[in-house]
Scaffold this active site. Structure first.
Site, PDB file in Angstrom:
ATOM      1  N   GLY A 188       5.349   3.685   9.870  1.00  0.00           N
ATOM      2  CA  GLY A 188       4.533   4.866  10.007  1.00  0.00           C
ATOM      3  C   GLY A 188       4.492   5.346  11.564  1.00  0.00           C
ATOM      4  O   GLY A 188       5.398   5.195  12.347  1.00  0.00           O
ATOM      5  N   SER A 189       3.505   6.084  11.806  1.00  0.00           N
ATOM      6  CA  SER A 189       3.407   6.886  13.268  1.00  0.00           C
ATOM      7  C   SER A 189       3.028   5.808  14.202  1.00  0.00           C
ATOM      8  O   SER A 189       2.560   4.616  13.501  1.00  0.00           O
ATOM      9  CB  SER A 189       2.290   7.815  13.106  1.00  0.00           C
ATOM     10  OG  SER A 189       0.960   7.546  12.661  1.00  0.00           O
ATOM     11  N   GLU A 244       7.694  -0.511  12.088  1.00  0.00           N
ATOM     12  CA  GLU A 244       8.950   0.360  12.091  1.00  0.00           C
ATOM     13  C   GLU A 244       8.025   1.883  12.464  1.00  0.00           C
ATOM     14  O   GLU A 244       7.690   2.496  11.448  1.00  0.00           O
ATOM     15  CB  GLU A 244       9.411   0.437  10.705  1.00  0.00           C
ATOM     16  CG  GLU A 244      10.050  -0.736  10.240  1.00  0.00           C
ATOM     17  CD  GLU A 244      11.565  -0.841  10.808  1.00  0.00           C
ATOM     18  OE1 GLU A 244      12.016  -0.023  11.567  1.00  0.00           O
ATOM     19  OE2 GLU A 244      12.173  -1.776  10.422  1.00  0.00           O
ATOM     20  N   LYS A 277       1.042  -1.182  -0.083  1.00  0.00           N
ATOM     21  CA  LYS A 277       0.011   0.010   0.034  1.00  0.00           C
ATOM     22  C   LYS A 277       0.843   1.354  -0.087  1.00  0.00           C
ATOM     23  O   LYS A 277       1.688   1.647   0.822  1.00  0.00           O
ATOM     24  CB  LYS A 277      -0.852  -0.153   1.210  1.00  0.00           C
ATOM     25  CG  LYS A 277      -2.338   0.618   1.140  1.00  0.00           C
ATOM     26  CD  LYS A 277      -2.157   2.109   0.794  1.00  0.00           C
ATOM     27  CE  LYS A 277      -1.976   2.676   2.353  1.00  0.00           C
ATOM     28  NZ  LYS A 277      -1.827   4.331   2.191  1.00  0.00           N
ATOM     29  N   GLU A 300       7.839  12.978  18.822  1.00  0.00           N
ATOM     30  CA  GLU A 300       8.291  13.299  17.623  1.00  0.00           C
ATOM     31  C   GLU A 300       7.509  14.526  16.858  1.00  0.00           C
ATOM     32  O   GLU A 300       6.153  14.589  16.996  1.00  0.00           O
ATOM     33  CB  GLU A 300       7.924  12.154  16.740  1.00  0.00           C
ATOM     34  CG  GLU A 300       8.626  12.204  15.489  1.00  0.00           C
ATOM     35  CD  GLU A 300       8.311  10.687  14.551  1.00  0.00           C
ATOM     36  OE1 GLU A 300       7.050  10.416  14.580  1.00  0.00           O
ATOM     37  OE2 GLU A 300       9.236  10.172  14.089  1.00  0.00           O
ATOM     38  N   GLY A 348       0.460   2.498  13.850  1.00  0.00           N
ATOM     39  CA  GLY A 348       0.839   1.175  14.277  1.00  0.00           C
ATOM     40  C   GLY A 348       0.349   0.571  15.190  1.00  0.00           C
ATOM     41  O   GLY A 348       0.092  -0.676  15.120  1.00  0.00           O
ATOM     42  N   CYS A 378      12.599   9.216  10.516  1.00  0.00           N
ATOM     43  CA  CYS A 378      12.282   8.808  11.801  1.00  0.00           C
ATOM     44  C   CYS A 378      13.367   8.676  12.654  1.00  0.00           C
ATOM     45  O   CYS A 378      13.235   8.861  13.973  1.00  0.00           O
ATOM     46  CB  CYS A 378      11.752   7.264  11.544  1.00  0.00           C
ATOM     47  SG  CYS A 378      12.884   6.335  10.311  1.00  0.00           S
TER      48      CYS A 378
HETATM   49  P1  NAD Z   1       0.900   7.236   9.276  1.00  0.00           P
HETATM   50  O1  NAD Z   1       1.139   6.438  10.182  1.00  0.00           O
HETATM   51  O2  NAD Z   1       0.049   8.512   9.115  1.00  0.00           O
HETATM   52  O3  NAD Z   1       1.001   6.554   7.634  1.00  0.00           O
HETATM   53  C1  NAD Z   1       1.580   5.440   7.415  1.00  0.00           C
HETATM   54  C2  NAD Z   1       0.970   4.781   6.101  1.00  0.00           C
HETATM   55  O4  NAD Z   1      -0.157   4.062   7.197  1.00  0.00           O
HETATM   56  C3  NAD Z   1       0.460   5.505   5.189  1.00  0.00           C
HETATM   57  O5  NAD Z   1       0.769   4.584   4.064  1.00  0.00           O
HETATM   58  C4  NAD Z   1      -0.987   5.567   5.660  1.00  0.00           C
HETATM   59  O6  NAD Z   1      -1.896   5.573   4.295  1.00  0.00           O
HETATM   60  C5  NAD Z   1      -1.385   4.301   6.350  1.00  0.00           C
HETATM   61  N1  NAD Z   1      -2.606   4.103   7.207  1.00  0.00           N
HETATM   62  C6  NAD Z   1      -2.796   5.279   7.694  1.00  0.00           C
HETATM   63  N2  NAD Z   1      -4.233   4.986   8.733  1.00  0.00           N
HETATM   64  C7  NAD Z   1      -4.242   3.679   8.450  1.00  0.00           C
HETATM   65  C8  NAD Z   1      -5.087   2.508   8.986  1.00  0.00           C
HETATM   66  N3  NAD Z   1      -6.029   2.883  10.059  1.00  0.00           N
HETATM   67  N4  NAD Z   1      -4.707   1.437   8.829  1.00  0.00           N
HETATM   68  C9  NAD Z   1      -3.710   1.053   7.968  1.00  0.00           C
HETATM   69  N5  NAD Z   1      -3.038   1.650   7.280  1.00  0.00           N
HETATM   70  C10 NAD Z   1      -3.044   3.179   7.472  1.00  0.00           C
HETATM   71  O7  NAD Z   1       2.503   7.869   9.228  1.00  0.00           O
HETATM   72  P2  NAD Z   1       3.210   9.029   8.062  1.00  0.00           P
HETATM   73  O8  NAD Z   1       2.659  10.255   8.470  1.00  0.00           O
HETATM   74  O9  NAD Z   1       2.704   8.572   6.496  1.00  0.00           O
HETATM   75  O10 NAD Z   1       4.627   8.852   8.394  1.00  0.00           O
HETATM   76  C11 NAD Z   1       5.326   9.616   9.341  1.00  0.00           C
HETATM   77  C12 NAD Z   1       5.549   8.539  10.381  1.00  0.00           C
HETATM   78  O11 NAD Z   1       6.305   7.388  10.044  1.00  0.00           O
HETATM   79  C13 NAD Z   1       6.546   9.041  11.504  1.00  0.00           C
HETATM   80  O12 NAD Z   1       6.221   8.944  12.795  1.00  0.00           O
HETATM   81  C14 NAD Z   1       7.828   8.412  11.150  1.00  0.00           C
HETATM   82  O13 NAD Z   1       8.763   8.366  12.357  1.00  0.00           O
HETATM   83  C15 NAD Z   1       7.415   7.263  10.886  1.00  0.00           C
HETATM   84  N6  NAD Z   1       8.447   6.475   9.940  1.00  0.00           N
HETATM   85  C16 NAD Z   1       9.152   5.438  10.654  1.00  0.00           C
HETATM   86  C17 NAD Z   1      10.270   4.773   9.958  1.00  0.00           C
HETATM   87  C18 NAD Z   1      11.071   3.697  10.571  1.00  0.00           C
HETATM   88  O14 NAD Z   1      11.659   2.944   9.665  1.00  0.00           O
HETATM   89  N7  NAD Z   1      11.005   3.597  11.796  1.00  0.00           N
HETATM   90  C19 NAD Z   1      10.544   5.367   8.563  1.00  0.00           C
HETATM   91  C20 NAD Z   1       9.760   6.406   8.160  1.00  0.00           C
HETATM   92  C21 NAD Z   1       8.905   6.909   8.888  1.00  0.00           C
END
Ligand code: NAD
Length: 482
Positions: free
Chosen positions: A228-229, A250, A175, A384, A233, A284
């Site tokens: 993601g966040s 992650e 996705k 963060e 997560g 991140c």
């Molecule tokens: P987010 O959690 O908003 O979205 C991440 C992904 O999840 C997107 O593809 C989004 O469409 C999807 N998503 C959103 N709601 C969902 C749900 N209810 N069910 C399933 N999927 C859903 O995060 P973001 O704003 O896109 O990214 C930023 C965050 O990602 C920051 O917290 C950052 O630290 C983290 N991040 C972590 C790493 C790592 O490797 N640890 C790497 C990059 C980013």
């Protein structure tokens, strides 16, 4: 000029969403539309998982690691051949300065290269159970891997998770991040051109709450990897748990930099200034919290602020040091954090507002910002922010420094600056993080080194050979010798 348009990649072909919906991505530097995408929903996720399962059963799990590796190496070659166009697309889609986008494309190629080469090296072990039996383990793929990615390193992250999953013999449904899906869609075309069997790689563009949620609860997955966040997560892991799907999370970070008076303060300040603005602070593991010994606090802050003040800010295409944030929502969030910090008594040692540089009036820009005068419990020292904001907190003793570093609840990366080798070694053990760096802000080769978090930063490991273990499960086989 007509905008490029991309379908969902399902079973080797680009298709419209089942209900025909589309969405548009926008350039964060200008607000202009970039490209159109089919907007997948639950029915499309079902079709993609079914295609991935067929491809897995039909041929992919029985393909030799060497044959899989050759296809991955061909993707690496194609990524490099298209590097200029891919970097330009990444810059337009997520605002990244061009030099950083170019580096991301090279890293993407290296993931395919590394995992293509490493695929045949993954093996189980023989166990000396006794003379009556032969006992050994094999590492088998999970089956269909669901992958949900964030927008801050789109091509790079898609490459790290796809290359490892495919090398290990899994098929994938990814996705893409809805704010920046362009380069992953282009990667899909590269994978198809490289000759991967239909259904081995499937891409679903669309919203998290819809396509992402449908993927994370899907019962057809063998493994789910999420980047993601923290909040999302939690929801994703709960949905996966209901289907008893193992998960890799992650998540975010508040990675501390511990600076002791005996450190090379010039080098530390220089690298820290570059580090906290990388990807406009939207990375991140970047060093967003500095925990600095009181004896050198003021001098160190002055050095970091002086270096960061010299950074250029502008549209990514002009290749500045700092580009725009991904969206208006993200800028609002960063500005809210800074305002809250100021209300809590922070001193703004640098920035704190919007830049006046040419080309920054239309997009989502903020100045590199350094905040001081806060205690370790302030939100800006614990949460963060995901923007180019560094919070600096003083300490006087090693125990206090460790408590502050470990007090954020996150545990992705930590950085220690000291010339005292014993202290450096001690702190690698005492600081809770998936990766600890002493006197540097990275290993110089992030493809080879395992990556992942502890605490609120998640669990499981991507990157390096460790990722091949993540993307496989162990089966024990025992054969009677009688
Ligand atoms: P987010 O959690 O908003 O979205 C991440 C992904 O999840 C997107 O593809 C989004 O469409 C999807 N998503 C959103 N709601 C969902 C749900 N209810 N069910 C399933 N999927 C859903 O995060 P973001 O704003 O896109 O990214 C930023 C965050 O990602 C920051 O917290 C950052 O630290 C983290 N991040 C972590 C790493 C790592 O490797 N640890 C790497 C990059 C980013």
């Amino acid at each position: 000029m007509t905008r490029p348009a991309y379908g969902l990649l399902i079973d080797g072909a680009e298709t419209a969403a089942a209900d025909g919906r589309t969405f548009t991505s926008f350039d964060p530097a200008t607000g202009e539309p970039v490209a159109d995408f089919a907007r997948g929903g639950a029915a499309d996720v079902d079709a993609a998982v079914a295609a991935a399962r067929r491809a897995y059963d039909r041929e992919w799990r029985d393909t030799t690691p060497t044959a899989r590796g050759r296809l991955l190496l061909d993707v690496a070659r194609r990524l490099r051949a298209d590097a200029t166009a891919l970097a330009a697309a990444e810059t337009r889609d997520c605002g990244k300065p061009l030099a950083q986008a170019r580096a991301d494309v090279e890293l993407a190629a290296r993931y395919f290269e590394f995992f293509g080469g490493a695929a045949p090296a993954l093996h189980g072990e023989q166990l000396p159970v006794g003379p009556g039996v032969v006992d050994f383990t094999v590492r088998e793929p999970h089956g269909v891997c669901g992958q949900i990615n964030a927008w801050n390193f789109p091509l790079n992250m898609a490459s790290r998770s796809l290359a490892a999953a495919l090398a290990a013999g899994n098929t994938a449904v990814l996705k893409t991040p809805e704010l920046a899906p362009h380069t992953t869609a282009l990667l899909g075309r590269i994978v198809t051109a490289a000759g991967f069997p239909p259904g081995v790689v499937n891409l679903v563009h669309g919203d998290g709450a819809e396509a992402g949620a449908a993927l994370s609860r899907h019962p057809g997955l063998g493994l789910l990897t999420f980047t993601g966040s923290v909040g999302t997560g939690r929801a994703v892991a709960a949905a996966a748990a209901a289907a008893v799907t193992p998960c890799v999370l992650e998540l975010g970070g508040k990675s501390p930099t511990l600076v002791f008076p005996d450190a090379d303060l010039d080098v530390a300040a220089d690298q820290l200034a570059r580090g906290f603005v990388e990807a406009t602070g939207q990375s991140c593991d970047l060093p967003s919290l500095a925990v600095v010994h009181a004896d050198v606090h003021d001098a160190f802050v002055a050095r970091v602020a002086a270096r960061a003040a010299a950074f250029s800010v502008g549209p990514g295409a002009a290749d500045p040091d700092v580009g725009p944030l991904i969206s208006q929502g993200q800028r609002d969030r960063v500005e809210r954090h800074v305002a809250t910090a100021v209300r809590a008594g922070a001193t703004v040692a640098l920035g704190g507002g919007r830049p006046a540089a040419p080309g920054t009036s239309a997009g989502w820009f903020v100045e590199p910002t350094v905040l001081t005068g806060l205690g370790p419990d302030a939100a800006a020292a614990r949460e963060e922010i995901f923007g180019p904001v560094l919070t600096v907190v003083p300490f006087t003793g090693e125990d206090e420094a460790v408590a502050i570093a470990n007090g954020t609840g996150h545990g992705l990366a930590a950085y220690v600056w000291t010339r005292d080798l014993g202290r450096g070694v001690r702190l690698t053990r005492r600081v809770a993080a998936g990766q600890v760096y002493v006197n540097c802000f990275g290993s110089g080769d992030s493809v080879l080194t395992p990556f992942g978090g502890t605490g609120l930063s998640g669990y499981g490991r991507e990157k390096g050979f460790e990722a091949l273990r993540t993307y496989t499960q162990v089966k024990n086989i025992c054969i009677s010798a009688s």
